[in-house]
Scaffold this motif. Structure first.
Motif, PDB file in Angstrom:
ATOM      1  N   THR A 295      33.894   4.899 -75.345  1.00  0.00           N
ATOM      2  CA  THR A 295      33.981   5.236 -76.770  1.00  0.00           C
ATOM      3  C   THR A 295      32.598   5.304 -77.390  1.00  0.00           C
ATOM      4  O   THR A 295      32.300   6.218 -78.169  1.00  0.00           O
ATOM      5  N   ALA A 296      31.727   4.368 -77.043  1.00  0.00           N
ATOM      6  CA  ALA A 296      30.362   4.385 -77.569  1.00  0.00           C
ATOM      7  C   ALA A 296      29.625   5.649 -77.137  1.00  0.00           C
ATOM      8  O   ALA A 296      28.798   6.185 -77.883  1.00  0.00           O
ATOM      9  N   GLY A 297      29.947   6.142 -75.938  1.00  0.00           N
ATOM     10  CA  GLY A 297      29.290   7.347 -75.446  1.00  0.00           C
ATOM     11  C   GLY A 297      29.591   8.588 -76.261  1.00  0.00           C
ATOM     12  O   GLY A 297      28.860   9.586 -76.188  1.00  0.00           O
ATOM     13  N   GLN A 298      30.637   8.543 -77.076  1.00  0.00           N
ATOM     14  CA  GLN A 298      30.953   9.694 -77.917  1.00  0.00           C
ATOM     15  C   GLN A 298      29.892   9.916 -78.994  1.00  0.00           C
ATOM     16  O   GLN A 298      29.880  10.951 -79.665  1.00  0.00           O
ATOM     17  N   ALA A 299      28.988   8.945 -79.154  1.00  0.00           N
ATOM     18  CA  ALA A 299      27.860   9.147 -80.067  1.00  0.00           C
ATOM     19  C   ALA A 299      26.997  10.317 -79.610  1.00  0.00           C
ATOM     20  O   ALA A 299      26.375  11.008 -80.434  1.00  0.00           O
ATOM     21  N   VAL A 300      26.947  10.538 -78.303  1.00  0.00           N
ATOM     22  CA  VAL A 300      26.215  11.697 -77.772  1.00  0.00           C
ATOM     23  C   VAL A 300      27.039  12.966 -77.954  1.00  0.00           C
ATOM     24  O   VAL A 300      26.513  14.024 -78.310  1.00  0.00           O
ATOM     25  N   THR A 301      28.354  12.862 -77.738  1.00  0.00           N
ATOM     26  CA  THR A 301      29.227  14.029 -77.844  1.00  0.00           C
ATOM     27  C   THR A 301      29.212  14.619 -79.252  1.00  0.00           C
ATOM     28  O   THR A 301      29.089  15.836 -79.428  1.00  0.00           O
ATOM     29  N   VAL A 302      29.343  13.780 -80.280  1.00  0.00           N
ATOM     30  CA  VAL A 302      29.403  14.301 -81.646  1.00  0.00           C
ATOM     31  C   VAL A 302      28.078  14.937 -82.047  1.00  0.00           C
ATOM     32  O   VAL A 302      28.049  15.888 -82.842  1.00  0.00           O
ATOM     33  N   THR A 303      26.972  14.432 -81.483  1.00  0.00           N
ATOM     34  CA  THR A 303      25.668  15.042 -81.757  1.00  0.00           C
ATOM     35  C   THR A 303      25.640  16.482 -81.257  1.00  0.00           C
ATOM     36  O   THR A 303      25.204  17.394 -81.962  1.00  0.00           O
ATOM     37  N   ALA A 304      26.122  16.697 -80.027  1.00  0.00           N
ATOM     38  CA  ALA A 304      26.134  18.041 -79.454  1.00  0.00           C
ATOM     39  C   ALA A 304      27.096  18.965 -80.198  1.00  0.00           C
ATOM     40  O   ALA A 304      26.788  20.136 -80.442  1.00  0.00           O
ATOM     41  N   LEU A 305      28.257  18.462 -80.580  1.00  0.00           N
ATOM     42  CA  LEU A 305      29.225  19.300 -81.281  1.00  0.00           C
ATOM     43  C   LEU A 305      28.700  19.738 -82.641  1.00  0.00           C
ATOM     44  O   LEU A 305      28.856  20.902 -83.034  1.00  0.00           O
ATOM     45  N   MET A 306      28.081  18.821 -83.371  1.00  0.00           N
ATOM     46  CA  MET A 306      27.493  19.206 -84.651  1.00  0.00           C
ATOM     47  C   MET A 306      26.383  20.238 -84.449  1.00  0.00           C
ATOM     48  O   MET A 306      26.248  21.183 -85.217  1.00  0.00           O
ATOM     49  N   GLY A 307      25.609  20.057 -83.383  1.00  0.00           N
ATOM     50  CA  GLY A 307      24.556  21.024 -83.082  1.00  0.00           C
ATOM     51  C   GLY A 307      25.094  22.420 -82.844  1.00  0.00           C
ATOM     52  O   GLY A 307      24.509  23.414 -83.289  1.00  0.00           O
ATOM     53  N   ALA A 308      26.229  22.514 -82.150  1.00  0.00           N
ATOM     54  CA  ALA A 308      26.815  23.829 -81.878  1.00  0.00           C
ATOM     55  C   ALA A 308      27.261  24.523 -83.160  1.00  0.00           C
ATOM     56  O   ALA A 308      27.273  25.756 -83.237  1.00  0.00           O
ATOM     57  N   ILE A 309      27.613  23.755 -84.180  1.00  0.00           N
ATOM     58  CA  ILE A 309      28.031  24.333 -85.462  1.00  0.00           C
ATOM     59  C   ILE A 309      26.825  24.735 -86.305  1.00  0.00           C
ATOM     60  O   ILE A 309      26.779  25.817 -86.897  1.00  0.00           O
ATOM     61  N   VAL A 310      25.832  23.869 -86.341  1.00  0.00           N
ATOM     62  CA  VAL A 310      24.702  24.065 -87.256  1.00  0.00           C
ATOM     63  C   VAL A 310      23.734  25.145 -86.761  1.00  0.00           C
ATOM     64  O   VAL A 310      23.219  25.937 -87.552  1.00  0.00           O
ATOM     65  N   ALA A 311      23.476  25.185 -85.449  1.00  0.00           N
ATOM     66  CA  ALA A 311      22.436  26.075 -84.931  1.00  0.00           C
ATOM     67  C   ALA A 311      22.585  27.522 -85.378  1.00  0.00           C
ATOM     68  O   ALA A 311      21.612  28.125 -85.857  1.00  0.00           O
ATOM     69  N   PRO A 312      23.765  28.137 -85.264  1.00  0.00           N
ATOM     70  CA  PRO A 312      23.852  29.542 -85.664  1.00  0.00           C
ATOM     71  C   PRO A 312      24.032  29.767 -87.167  1.00  0.00           C
ATOM     72  O   PRO A 312      23.920  30.894 -87.632  1.00  0.00           O
ATOM     73  N   THR A 313      24.317  28.713 -87.915  1.00  0.00           N
ATOM     74  CA  THR A 313      24.658  28.900 -89.335  1.00  0.00           C
ATOM     75  C   THR A 313      23.573  28.440 -90.302  1.00  0.00           C
ATOM     76  O   THR A 313      23.625  28.783 -91.481  1.00  0.00           O
ATOM     77  N   ILE A 314      22.591  27.700 -89.837  1.00  0.00           N
ATOM     78  CA  ILE A 314      21.632  27.126 -90.786  1.00  0.00           C
ATOM     79  C   ILE A 314      20.799  28.199 -91.472  1.00  0.00           C
ATOM     80  O   ILE A 314      20.471  28.084 -92.655  1.00  0.00           O
ATOM     81  N   ALA A 315      20.462  29.282 -90.759  1.00  0.00           N
ATOM     82  CA  ALA A 315      19.709  30.357 -91.399  1.00  0.00           C
ATOM     83  C   ALA A 315      20.542  31.058 -92.468  1.00  0.00           C
ATOM     84  O   ALA A 315      20.007  31.557 -93.462  1.00  0.00           O
ATOM     85  N   VAL A 316      21.865  31.079 -92.272  1.00  0.00           N
ATOM     86  CA  VAL A 316      22.765  31.663 -93.274  1.00  0.00           C
ATOM     87  C   VAL A 316      22.797  30.791 -94.521  1.00  0.00           C
ATOM     88  O   VAL A 316      22.787  31.294 -95.651  1.00  0.00           O
ATOM     89  N   LEU A 317      22.813  29.496 -94.326  1.00  0.00           N
ATOM     90  CA  LEU A 317      22.884  28.566 -95.450  1.00  0.00           C
ATOM     91  C   LEU A 317      21.559  28.447 -96.195  1.00  0.00           C
ATOM     92  O   LEU A 317      21.538  28.145 -97.392  1.00  0.00           O
ATOM     93  N   LEU A 318      20.453  28.693 -95.494  1.00  0.00           N
ATOM     94  CA  LEU A 318      19.119  28.578 -96.099  1.00  0.00           C
ATOM     95  C   LEU A 318      18.354  29.880 -95.876  1.00  0.00           C
ATOM     96  O   LEU A 318      17.370  29.930 -95.137  1.00  0.00           O
ATOM     97  N   PRO A 319      18.780  30.963 -96.526  1.00  0.00           N
ATOM     98  CA  PRO A 319      18.207  32.273 -96.211  1.00  0.00           C
ATOM     99  C   PRO A 319      16.796  32.506 -96.746  1.00  0.00           C
ATOM    100  O   PRO A 319      16.059  33.320 -96.198  1.00  0.00           O
ATOM    101  N   ARG A 320      16.394  31.812 -97.809  1.00  0.00           N
ATOM    102  CA  ARG A 320      15.126  32.142 -98.464  1.00  0.00           C
ATOM    103  C   ARG A 320      14.112  31.004 -98.465  1.00  0.00           C
ATOM    104  O   ARG A 320      12.978  31.185 -98.880  1.00  0.00           O
ATOM    105  N   GLN A 321      14.514  29.823 -98.036  1.00  0.00           N
ATOM    106  CA  GLN A 321      13.619  28.674 -98.129  1.00  0.00           C
ATOM    107  C   GLN A 321      12.441  28.794 -97.164  1.00  0.00           C
ATOM    108  O   GLN A 321      12.586  29.280 -96.036  1.00  0.00           O
ATOM    109  N   ASP A 322      11.284  28.335 -97.614  1.00  0.00           N
ATOM    110  CA  ASP A 322      10.096  28.230 -96.773  1.00  0.00           C
ATOM    111  C   ASP A 322      10.456  27.404 -95.529  1.00  0.00           C
ATOM    112  O   ASP A 322      10.942  26.283 -95.635  1.00  0.00           O
ATOM    113  N   ARG A 323      10.217  27.962 -94.338  1.00  0.00           N
ATOM    114  CA  ARG A 323      10.605  27.282 -93.107  1.00  0.00           C
ATOM    115  C   ARG A 323       9.801  26.007 -92.875  1.00  0.00           C
ATOM    116  O   ARG A 323      10.270  25.099 -92.180  1.00  0.00           O
ATOM    117  N   ARG A 324       8.625  25.903 -93.442  1.00  0.00           N
ATOM    118  CA  ARG A 324       7.875  24.652 -93.382  1.00  0.00           C
ATOM    119  C   ARG A 324       8.657  23.541 -94.079  1.00  0.00           C
ATOM    120  O   ARG A 324       8.817  22.438 -93.534  1.00  0.00           O
TER     121      ARG A 324
END
Length: 389
Positions: free
Chosen positions: A52-81
């Motif tokens: 059960t404790a090992g799922q701390a790694v699993t949820v990290t990867a699952l959130m990453g799969a959601i955020v990676a392709p969508t973050i540029a959509v959510l932040l289209p104009r912000q300075d990347r710095r």
């Protein structure tokens, strides 16, 4: 606002800024792997099983799969710095919350924050790095960035295990938070303003995904990654088949893989700039050939060591090879393409580990090694064919 996809590339490379991105990747990847080195202590403290404790790694990867392709959509104009520094700050918050958490459920929520920070930072790292160096130095620059990931993957688990015995697991996460804070300061000092690349948005993401060459390339990249993790996840299980492999030799074998990873990463930069098709084909072939050789050579310790060294070199070269391929294939949609590649990797890790587990339980660990090796070879051949076309 200037579009970095059409703006003239810089005349000289800003290596301090590139190094600050590599430092960020090191801190984030090390934080991702830390739970694996201290699972018994975390589980006992929070009153859950190690699985059960090992799922701390699993949820990290699952959130990453959601955020990676969508973050540029959510932040289209912000300075990347500003975005990169903000994501690093989010990782600091995550590690502080983990260090202080009174419950397992808050631990999971905190790790979701880390997954968002890791995937978002990595998704933008390709486009930001390309804005910091001339086009003919991109492969070398990505090697510097990916060196952070390679060193973290090699050092995080053993270092976390050792420091966990000395300071306790909460102290290790507090240390990770401190490292993240230093990284924020370094990026605030060295990163210049970087405008968005292309026209980030949901429409651009959909158009990018519909590009036939990129779509096929993502499938090939996923095949290589899934093949690697189908085998690598069960490397420790596979070593039980090796004749005469005592505890000392096992430690040496795992260290060899880590050192070979660094060697492959360092060699990949110049090759990516000068011989990208060769690198795109060669790295997966090394992974596939090495896993197949491992499966066939378990009765010969020396050959197993050679196979693991070749395997480590091949996988060490993969991040730079694939990121450079993405940058050359979709220079006008680099943020969207980079996010899709990171998401593909995250999904491939989960699929590969799951499929490998089924094979280990149903047919033995050799089946996982062979299947993973074949998948890596097929993925490399497919990607190389796309590059040639």
């Amino acid at each position: 606002m200037t579009d970095t996809a059409t703006a003239a590339p810089p005349v000289t490379a800003d290596w301090r800024a590139v190094a600050s991105i590599g430092l960020g990747i090191f801190t984030l990847v090390a934080s991702e792997f830390l739970p694996a080195s201290m699972l018994p202590r975390i589980a006992a403290d929070l009153g859950v099983s190690e699985g059960t404790a090992g799922q701390a790694v699993t949820v990290t990867a699952l959130m990453g799969a959601i955020v990676a392709p969508t973050i540029a959509v959510l932040l289209p104009r912000q300075d990347r710095r500003v975005v990169l520094i903000g994501l690093m700050a989010l990782a600091v918050v995550s590690n502080v919350l983990v260090a202080l958490t009174p419950s397992y459920w808050l631990l999971l929520v905190s790790r979701l924050l880390l997954g968002a920070a890791l995937a978002g930072f990595w998704a933008f790292s390709i486009s930001v790095t390309s804005a910091l160096v001339p086009a003919d130095r991109l492969g070398r620059a990505l090697t510097v960035v990916n060196l952070g990931s390679t060193v973290a993957a090699v050092a995080a688990v053993p270092l976390g295990a050792y420091l966990g015995e000395v300071w306790g697991w909460r102290g290790v996460f507090a240390l990770a938070a401190g490292a993240g804070l230093l990284t924020v300061l370094a990026q605030a000092r060295w990163l210049p303003a970087v405008p968005p690349s292309g026209s980030p948005g949901l429409r651009t993401l959909a158009e990018t995904l519909r590009r036939p060459v990129l779509f096929a390339g993502l499938i090939a990249i996923g095949l290589v990654a899934a093949g690697h993790f189908a085998a690598f996840t069960y490397l420790r299980t596979a070593t039980a088949l090796v004749q005469g492999l005592n505890a000392g030799l096992l430690a040496a074998l795992l260290l060899l893989f880590g050192v070979a990873n660094v060697v492959g990463n360092l060699a990949a930069g110049p090759l990516a700039d000068r011989r990208l098709p060769l690198l795109v084909l060669g790295a997966p072939l090394l992974i596939g050939g090495a896993t197949l050789a491992f499966a066939a050579a378990v009765d010969t310790t020396a050959l197993v060591f050679v196979a693991v060294a070749v395997w480590g070199i091949g996988f060490g070269a993969v991040p730079t090879a694939f990121q450079t391929w993405i940058a050359r294939t979709e220079p006008d949609r680099l943020e969207s393409a980079g996010g899709l590649m990171i998401a593909t990797f995250q999904v491939a890790i989960a699929v590969g580990a799951f499929a490998g587990g089924l094979l280990v339980d149903g047919a033995g660990v050799r089946a996982a090694l062979v299947t993973g090796g074949v998948a890596a070879v097929l993925g490399g051949l497919s990607l190389a064919a796309l590059r040639r076309s």
